[in-house]
Design a protein around this motif. Structure first.
Motif, PDB file in Angstrom:
ATOM      1  N   LEU A 200       0.844  -1.193   0.000  1.00  0.00           N
ATOM      2  CA  LEU A 200       0.000   0.000   0.000  1.00  0.00           C
ATOM      3  C   LEU A 200       0.878   1.242   0.000  1.00  0.00           C
ATOM      4  CD1 LEU A 200      -2.871  -0.835   2.528  1.00  0.00           C
ATOM      5  CD2 LEU A 200      -2.871  -1.013   0.041  1.00  0.00           C
ATOM      6  N   TRP A 201       0.502   2.194  -0.858  1.00  0.00           N
ATOM      7  CA  TRP A 201       1.239   3.451  -0.937  1.00  0.00           C
ATOM      8  C   TRP A 201       0.230   4.563  -1.222  1.00  0.00           C
ATOM      9  CZ3 TRP A 201       6.510   4.231  -0.216  1.00  0.00           C
ATOM     10  CH2 TRP A 201       6.982   5.512  -0.517  1.00  0.00           C
ATOM     11  N   ASP A 202       0.068   5.465  -0.274  1.00  0.00           N
ATOM     12  CA  ASP A 202      -0.885   6.577  -0.425  1.00  0.00           C
ATOM     13  C   ASP A 202      -2.279   6.086  -0.810  1.00  0.00           C
ATOM     14  OD1 ASP A 202       1.082   8.378   0.195  1.00  0.00           O
ATOM     15  OD2 ASP A 202       1.577   8.823  -1.892  1.00  0.00           O
ATOM     16  N   ASP A 203      -2.779   5.110  -0.096  1.00  0.00           N
ATOM     17  CA  ASP A 203      -4.131   4.583  -0.297  1.00  0.00           C
ATOM     18  C   ASP A 203      -4.319   3.892  -1.648  1.00  0.00           C
ATOM     19  OD1 ASP A 203      -6.708   4.091   0.725  1.00  0.00           O
ATOM     20  OD2 ASP A 203      -7.543   5.725  -0.471  1.00  0.00           O
ATOM     21  N   SER A 204      -3.226   3.521  -2.301  1.00  0.00           N
ATOM     22  CA  SER A 204      -3.316   2.814  -3.579  1.00  0.00           C
ATOM     23  C   SER A 204      -2.476   1.548  -3.533  1.00  0.00           C
ATOM     24  CB  SER A 204      -2.816   3.701  -4.726  1.00  0.00           C
ATOM     25  OG  SER A 204      -3.640   4.819  -4.912  1.00  0.00           O
ATOM     26  N   ILE A 207       3.452  -1.986  -6.354  1.00  0.00           N
ATOM     27  CA  ILE A 207       4.237  -3.211  -6.476  1.00  0.00           C
ATOM     28  C   ILE A 207       5.670  -2.939  -6.041  1.00  0.00           C
ATOM     29  CG2 ILE A 207       5.296  -4.792  -8.147  1.00  0.00           C
ATOM     30  CD1 ILE A 207       2.535  -5.619  -7.660  1.00  0.00           C
ATOM     31  N   ASP A 208       6.197  -3.845  -5.260  1.00  0.00           N
ATOM     32  CA  ASP A 208       7.599  -3.757  -4.854  1.00  0.00           C
ATOM     33  C   ASP A 208       8.481  -3.926  -6.096  1.00  0.00           C
ATOM     34  OD1 ASP A 208      10.231  -4.347  -3.888  1.00  0.00           O
ATOM     35  OD2 ASP A 208       9.354  -4.911  -1.962  1.00  0.00           O
ATOM     36  N   GLU A 209       9.456  -3.060  -6.245  1.00  0.00           N
ATOM     37  CA  GLU A 209      10.315  -3.088  -7.430  1.00  0.00           C
ATOM     38  C   GLU A 209      11.024  -4.429  -7.593  1.00  0.00           C
ATOM     39  OE1 GLU A 209      13.584  -0.172  -9.612  1.00  0.00           O
ATOM     40  OE2 GLU A 209      13.490  -0.248  -7.419  1.00  0.00           O
ATOM     41  N   ALA A 210      11.219  -5.143  -6.503  1.00  0.00           N
ATOM     42  CA  ALA A 210      11.893  -6.441  -6.576  1.00  0.00           C
ATOM     43  C   ALA A 210      11.102  -7.443  -7.414  1.00  0.00           C
ATOM     44  CB  ALA A 210      12.111  -6.995  -5.168  1.00  0.00           C
ATOM     45  N   GLU A 370      -1.092   4.413 -14.696  1.00  0.00           N
ATOM     46  CA  GLU A 370      -0.150   4.924 -13.709  1.00  0.00           C
ATOM     47  C   GLU A 370       0.020   3.890 -12.608  1.00  0.00           C
ATOM     48  OE1 GLU A 370      -1.562   8.672 -12.389  1.00  0.00           O
ATOM     49  OE2 GLU A 370      -1.370   9.644 -14.344  1.00  0.00           O
ATOM     50  N   ILE A 371       0.975   3.022 -12.780  1.00  0.00           N
ATOM     51  CA  ILE A 371       1.242   1.991 -11.785  1.00  0.00           C
ATOM     52  C   ILE A 371       2.326   2.487 -10.841  1.00  0.00           C
ATOM     53  CG2 ILE A 371       2.206  -0.309 -11.437  1.00  0.00           C
ATOM     54  CD1 ILE A 371       0.844  -1.226 -13.875  1.00  0.00           C
ATOM     55  N   LYS A 372       2.089   2.281  -9.576  1.00  0.00           N
ATOM     56  CA  LYS A 372       3.057   2.724  -8.579  1.00  0.00           C
ATOM     57  C   LYS A 372       4.059   1.609  -8.297  1.00  0.00           C
ATOM     58  CE  LYS A 372       0.017   6.130  -6.478  1.00  0.00           C
ATOM     59  NZ  LYS A 372      -0.600   6.665  -5.250  1.00  0.00           N
ATOM     60  N   ILE A 373       5.321   1.918  -8.541  1.00  0.00           N
ATOM     61  CA  ILE A 373       6.423   1.006  -8.250  1.00  0.00           C
ATOM     62  C   ILE A 373       7.216   1.599  -7.094  1.00  0.00           C
ATOM     63  CG2 ILE A 373       8.477  -0.140  -9.148  1.00  0.00           C
ATOM     64  CD1 ILE A 373       5.923  -1.036 -10.510  1.00  0.00           C
ATOM     65  N   VAL A 374       7.435   0.812  -6.075  1.00  0.00           N
ATOM     66  CA  VAL A 374       8.149   1.306  -4.900  1.00  0.00           C
ATOM     67  C   VAL A 374       9.472   0.562  -4.762  1.00  0.00           C
ATOM     68  CG1 VAL A 374       8.095   1.612  -2.404  1.00  0.00           C
ATOM     69  CG2 VAL A 374       5.997   1.895  -3.747  1.00  0.00           C
ATOM     70  N   GLY A 379      18.624   3.467   1.090  1.00  0.00           N
ATOM     71  CA  GLY A 379      18.013   2.862   2.262  1.00  0.00           C
ATOM     72  C   GLY A 379      16.591   3.299   2.543  1.00  0.00           C
ATOM     73  N   GLU A 380      16.025   4.170   1.701  1.00  0.00           N
ATOM     74  CA  GLU A 380      14.663   4.649   1.919  1.00  0.00           C
ATOM     75  C   GLU A 380      13.752   4.226   0.763  1.00  0.00           C
ATOM     76  OE1 GLU A 380      14.528   8.802   2.535  1.00  0.00           O
ATOM     77  OE2 GLU A 380      15.774   8.770   4.346  1.00  0.00           O
ATOM     78  N   ARG A 381      12.502   3.947   1.105  1.00  0.00           N
ATOM     79  CA  ARG A 381      11.528   3.599   0.076  1.00  0.00           C
ATOM     80  C   ARG A 381      11.168   4.835  -0.732  1.00  0.00           C
ATOM     81  NH1 ARG A 381       8.786  -1.051  -0.302  1.00  0.00           N
ATOM     82  NH2 ARG A 381       9.114  -2.663   1.266  1.00  0.00           N
ATOM     83  N   LYS A 382      11.073   4.652  -2.047  1.00  0.00           N
ATOM     84  CA  LYS A 382      10.790   5.782  -2.920  1.00  0.00           C
ATOM     85  C   LYS A 382       9.877   5.342  -4.056  1.00  0.00           C
ATOM     86  CE  LYS A 382      13.037   9.299  -5.789  1.00  0.00           C
ATOM     87  NZ  LYS A 382      14.336   9.795  -6.321  1.00  0.00           N
ATOM     88  N   LEU A 383       8.915   6.209  -4.385  1.00  0.00           N
ATOM     89  CA  LEU A 383       7.994   5.930  -5.483  1.00  0.00           C
ATOM     90  C   LEU A 383       8.677   6.207  -6.811  1.00  0.00           C
ATOM     91  CD1 LEU A 383       5.026   5.146  -6.112  1.00  0.00           C
ATOM     92  CD2 LEU A 383       4.522   7.598  -6.209  1.00  0.00           C
ATOM     93  N   LYS A 384       8.509   5.280  -7.770  1.00  0.00           N
ATOM     94  CA  LYS A 384       9.137   5.418  -9.079  1.00  0.00           C
ATOM     95  C   LYS A 384       8.091   5.345 -10.185  1.00  0.00           C
ATOM     96  CE  LYS A 384      13.554   3.383  -7.639  1.00  0.00           C
ATOM     97  NZ  LYS A 384      14.618   2.406  -7.993  1.00  0.00           N
ATOM     98  N   GLN A 385       8.420   5.936 -11.323  1.00  0.00           N
ATOM     99  CA  GLN A 385       7.549   5.870 -12.487  1.00  0.00           C
ATOM    100  C   GLN A 385       7.739   4.532 -13.193  1.00  0.00           C
ATOM    101  OE1 GLN A 385       5.230   8.140 -13.387  1.00  0.00           O
ATOM    102  NE2 GLN A 385       5.776   9.216 -11.485  1.00  0.00           N
TER     103      GLN A 385
END
Length: 434
Positions: A200-204, A207-210, A370-374, A379-385
């Motif tokens: 979950l990321w911002d109520d959406s 997917i984990d980038e891994a 617009e798929i959210k990839i985290v 060392g910090e989680r970041k949202l990617k395009q």
């Protein structure tokens, strides 16, 4: 949530069901889905593809439950475990509104009434015994109906996305199930990895980038299933025959003239075939419809004589080529050149997003994807395009489509020559723009 039974499933082995789910399964509304093939006429090309909306609906229920349970195990502060049953109910009822031959009837509904199976699903959930069963168990029919289409304002965005999104329970089930029953391997995906990598990321949902490779595989599999199965020329021949037959006689037997849920529930693959073949009318429309239905039943199908692949990236284009007036105009032009009556020519213009856009195209040319990839950076989680992290999927942006001309076997040469003259060497996009 307590299970009271189990159903043997060829994809998931066993699907366990609760009391309320069993009550819904036992209704005529849901049992009707046994009489609606998942892929309409695909079994005439892939003989194993005789699976139904009934089995798919149970699969979506099962998968939606797995997705929710995964999130419930990690997000104790955001996920109410009591909502598991609600999500499963929404999943199992997401296709309850499908008409005869699944998406084939959708074309008829859209052209004749301007509605979709999702609109019908709401009518059935709220206007049949499904409402009574849900209410008895403490659920609001309106909420379940809205969530089944991913449009429930009362619930968080991520709950809606379990049922309707880029990697929802529907697509995770139908790719694997359609691949299994058709016997092709293009739809094989690592669904377990995708489900286990949802966060979950911002109520959406994100997917984990891994697990990016698993998501890429999903979209490539979907693209290949459209090319190899859903848009296969022989599969589409059967679809055209069914849809045209229903359109030809809709004014005679009133397939889309239903006024009540009960009238709609009476429509399935078998009842429609019987109603068309038992018509007493002797008009040209009735004769042609019967010929098309008999051809479908005996696998005496229309023949594709001309084909052009279309790959474009503008949603407006997708909307334009799906218009009946455009199709009819080109059919008339080809028929006139071939010295045939227009009804002997069938132009098929299937088009679908190369990637599962959701929910629409209102955000711009690619605003629906617009798929959210985290991932992790320093060392910090970041949202990617998504497109920046996946060049492979970037190349699939747009719409996949075809322009095919079909006719009866005895007119193949005439229609082939006429199609060449009409379309020539010019790209199809040029012809549409005229």
């Amino acid at each position: 949530m307590e299970y009271v039974g189990e159903i043997r499933d060829p994809v998931y082995k066993y699907i366990h069901i609760t009391g309320v789910e069993r009550s819904i399964i036992d209704t005529p509304v849901f049992q009707r889905l046994r009489r609606i093939k998942q892929l309409a006429g695909a079994h005439l090309t892939y003989p194993g593809a005789v699976h139904t909306r009934f089995l798919h609906s149970l699969g979506v229920m099962f998968t939606a439950g797995k997705m929710f349970s995964h999130l419930a195990n990690y997000y104790f502060d955001k996920v109410n475990k009591d909502d598991l049953q609600l999500v499963r109910l929404a999943g199992m009822l997401h296709d309850v509104g499908h008409g005869p031959f699944s998406h084939t009837f959708e074309e008829v509904l859209s052209e004749r009434k301007g509605i979709t199976h999702e609109d019908v699903a709401k009518m059935l959930v709220k206007g049949t015994e499904l409402n009574d069963i849900l209410s008895k168990e403490g659920f609001e029919a309106d909420e379940v109906a809205s969530l089944s289409t991913g449009k429930c304002d009362k619930r968080e965005k991520w709950i809606n996305q379990i049922v309707s999104s880029h990697f929802d329970a529907d697509i995770l089930d139908y790719l694997v199930r359609d691949s299994f029953f058709t016997g092709v391997e293009y739809g094989l995906i690592d669904a377990e990895r995708i489900v286990d990598s949802i966060i979950l990321w911002d109520d959406s949902l994100a997917i984990d980038e891994a697990a990016l490779y698993a998501l890429e595989s999903l979209f490539i599999a979907r693209y290949m299933m459209f090319k190899a199965v859903y848009f296969h020329r022989t599969v589409r021949a059967a679809v055209i025959m069914l849809s045209r037959a229903m359109l030809l006689v809709d004014d005679i037997i009133g397939l889309t003239d239903f006024k009540t849920p009960e009238e709609y529930v009476s429509l399935d693959d078998y009842s429609v075939v019987e109603r068309i073949l038992s018509m007493e009318e002797d008009c040209e429309e009735a004769k042609l419809a019967k010929r098309l239905i008999l051809g479908y039943l005996n696998r005496s199908l229309l023949k594709s004589v001309f084909e052009i692949m279309i790959h474009h990236d503008d949603p407006l284009y997708h909307s334009l080529i799906s218009r009946p007036l455009l199709r009819g105009g080109l059919e008339n032009e080809i028929a006139e050149e071939a010295d045939l009556t227009p009804r002997m020519v069938f132009l098929d213009l299937p088009s679908a997003p190369s990637l599962p856009y959701h929910p629409d195209y209102s955000g711009g040319r690619h605003g629906g994807f617009e798929i959210k990839i985290v991932g992790k950076e320093d060392g910090e989680r970041k949202l990617k395009q998504f497109f920046e992290t996946s060049p492979i999927i970037q190349s699939l942006r747009g719409f996949i489509g075809l322009a095919r001309v079909y006719t009866f076997p005895e007119y193949r040469e005439k229609v082939f020559e006429a199609s060449k003259k009409i379309f020539g060497e010019r790209p199809y996009s040029f012809k549409v723009s005229l």
